[in-house]
Design an enzyme around this catalytic site. Sequence first.
Site, PDB file in Angstrom:
ATOM      1  CE1 TYR A 275      71.245  71.335  15.917  1.00  0.00           C
ATOM      2  CE2 TYR A 275      70.988  71.066  18.276  1.00  0.00           C
ATOM      3  CZ  TYR A 275      70.814  70.589  16.991  1.00  0.00           C
ATOM      4  OH  TYR A 275      70.208  69.383  16.771  1.00  0.00           O
TER       5      TYR A 275
ATOM      6  CE1 TYR B  45      66.658  68.465  17.728  1.00  0.00           C
ATOM      7  CE2 TYR B  45      65.322  66.579  17.097  1.00  0.00           C
ATOM      8  CZ  TYR B  45      66.510  67.106  17.563  1.00  0.00           C
ATOM      9  OH  TYR B  45      67.547  66.264  17.877  1.00  0.00           O
TER      10      TYR B  45
END
Lengths: 393, 479
Positions: free
Chosen positions: A296, A346
Amino acid sequence: MTRHTYAGQAAIVGIGATEFSKSSGRSELQLALEACAAACADAGVEPAEVNGLSTFTMETNPESEIMRGLGIPELTHFSRIHFGGGAPCATVQQAAMAVASGVADYVICYRAFNERSGRRFGSGVQDRPAGATAEEAQFAWTSPHGLLTPASWVAMFATRMMHEYGVTSEDFGRVAVADRRHAATNPAAHFYGQPITLEDHQASRWIVEPLHLLDCCQETDGGQAMLVTTVERARDLRQPMAVIEAAAQGMADDQHMMRSFFRDSIVGLPEMGTCARQIWETSGLGPDDVATAVLYDHFTPFVLAQLEEFGFCGPGEAKDFIAEGAIEVGGRLPINTHGGQLGEAYLHGMNGIAEGVRQVRGTSVNQVEGAEHVLVTGGTGVPTSALMVGAYR
Amino acid sequence: MSADDLLARLRGFVGAQGPVQVARHPVSAPAIADWCDAMGDGNPVYTDADLAAKSRHGGLVAPPATLDIWDRPGLPAQARFRPVAKAPADDPRSKVMRLLEEAGFVGVVAVNSELEIARYLRPGDRLQNVQLLEDVSEEKKTALGIGHFVTTRHRYTTADGEHVGDLLFRILKFRPGTGAAPPSMEGARPAPDPAPSLRPRPGINRDNQSLFDGYRAHELRIPRCQVCGATFFPPTPRCATCGAFDIGYTIGAGRGTLYSFNVVHHPQVGGFRYPLPVGLVELEEGPRIVADLVGVEADQLQIGMPLEVEWLDSHPALVEGATDSRGPISVPQFRPATPRRREETLSAATVQDGDRLPLWVLPVVPTQIVAGALATRDFQDVHHDRDLALQKGSKDIFFNINTSLGLMERYVTDWTGPEAVVTALRVRLGAPAYPYLPLTFAGSVQTVDADTGRAVVAVQATNELGPHVTGTVELELAP
Ligand SMILES: [Zn+2]
């Protein structure tokens, strides 16, 4: 050693996404339905067979509307995970537990939003009225002092990391360079064909020192969904399955939402350490078994901390581990081969799970040789989750 | 008159001397004490006769930065105050100034001030000085406008002729309106309104109200278990150590160290000034809290630096008498801790080139500006009369040069200890020091010689308008 009993019994059998854009031109619900339908089509499963849904508490599209839009006659499982970007791998864990235990047969994990053209998470809580629930009141310790955005919260950890470990802004920049190199060859990525250099990273403007603009992920409109079922059913489906070898959630010592500033040490990510322990114990694997990972990357500094928490290197050694292109294709551990959230899109980490599945299938645009087990992680600095997917044998 | 002719006439005065200016009163202990009060200088060699007698000075001395204050004419020299016009001054600088003003160079700003100290003054010394016009520069383009630099040197002696020091003083006489155009702001987004009341209000509930009640009273309350004494932050209703629901508080001393920090540039919202340095402060009592860092620039932040609290009354009450989120809000900010005056004089052997002095943040208030001006016998109205300061184009009253020099001297000698001997103070002047703009002093050792004890300390005092003074203090440390 504790091994999660559902591990190895469930698999991701379909992935589906909308295009990733800065302005989708349609509703968040439509994005969600497009992604969910695409995941079903990818697997060759009729949406009507789906009887479970799992998503984020931040998701604006309720299960009832997804159900209506997909034509699902009945739901036996619907669950949501809190704490924003920390949730993605946990939605898959929910699905795996549900199908392995017989609670549901097919579960869709989904996330869709107009995060760029609509409500931007990057702008933080500046326009949020001062609520005083136990959760809202936690902002009292940061918002009146001007820490209003995720970047401003993460930067506080980054400065301390630089101080204790001798990490530099260039080290953070190497993560951005790797992501953007991988995005450059991914036609689905926003930054397709636009690699950056370390000099570009250093020259980009400050957002919150020590974070440059190019340390921060994009903001995106789009939707991503995954279809999960049992390994048994998966054998008969269209795509090679990505077996859920382990999935985990984690919160740890004095946990706060991206603002765990009050712990004894703030240079690590103990909640990710909690995930790492479960992932390794459940999968029976170790860092040497992993050839590529999707870590991440809302902000680059925490990618370094994740490498350390998962034991790819020791505490404080990530800056050395990532040198010399080790996290780029061709290196020891290429990360975020889709371009990550800095390069592709995103989507609260859900697009990273899809990339993990593609690596297992052997269909990534930046395919890594021997990617039998792919590690995927959820948001960092928040209560989080992680996932190990692997090929079926 | 052509520029060349003007320059020739101006330079005709170079080398000319003025009349002897004699102090009306001798150096005196009460005036020294007033100066020390105004500067906050606690060095006992200036005011404690017993300690001074045992020092290297053998008795009370005057602060070296006072060299050029004693023979000032004082209040009667102020034209506005004195009803009768005085005859034009006939010292060479005054003559040069009049010529320049006739040629349109009516603007004036002090640029450099350099004091060289031959010996410390003592109570009873009666001073005088002679002005020498040292130089008039050719016409120069400066940021303020086209002008000439005028440099004078003032030789200070006692009445019986003993040389005690020199002052070099440089001013710029310029033509207003001929300076560089201000940088274009076209296309630039205006900065948001920094009024603190625009900040987000904290959400106040039953679990954290006690802290905010404390903040309103400028008490840095830290949650504390009334049963087992554990302290923690942020507050929570149950003590995780012993399980008690009886949570009280202890009051923090307001001191801590910088554990981590960042500097916010984007996005910019109302209520804050950007770039905004924010600290994670580890309190002396243990817990950490987040707070804005004030009086300190981003490049001066160092993890571990000592800090002290400065309260900000950020929001007035939305609802009078409310004690929840609608009540008045105060929040802690932190500034670099005020450095303590060293009692034992620093030895040159323990100092190295590049050593940094701790930062000192001075909250500038009108009383200090006025007190400093009067204690340095400077009765120019712009240093004590806000109305007249505004009339003259200033934003407010501002520090006179001697106050800035005095504070700079105090900053360095607080660090060196009481018996360091100052031999020179040299400054370049910059942005004015207005009230309510905290002035941050930073310093570092430029050179030090362990054998002679001689050291040069570079100092800069900065407020949000930019560097106020930049210069050096030359001194002799303890060997
Ligand atoms: Zn207790």
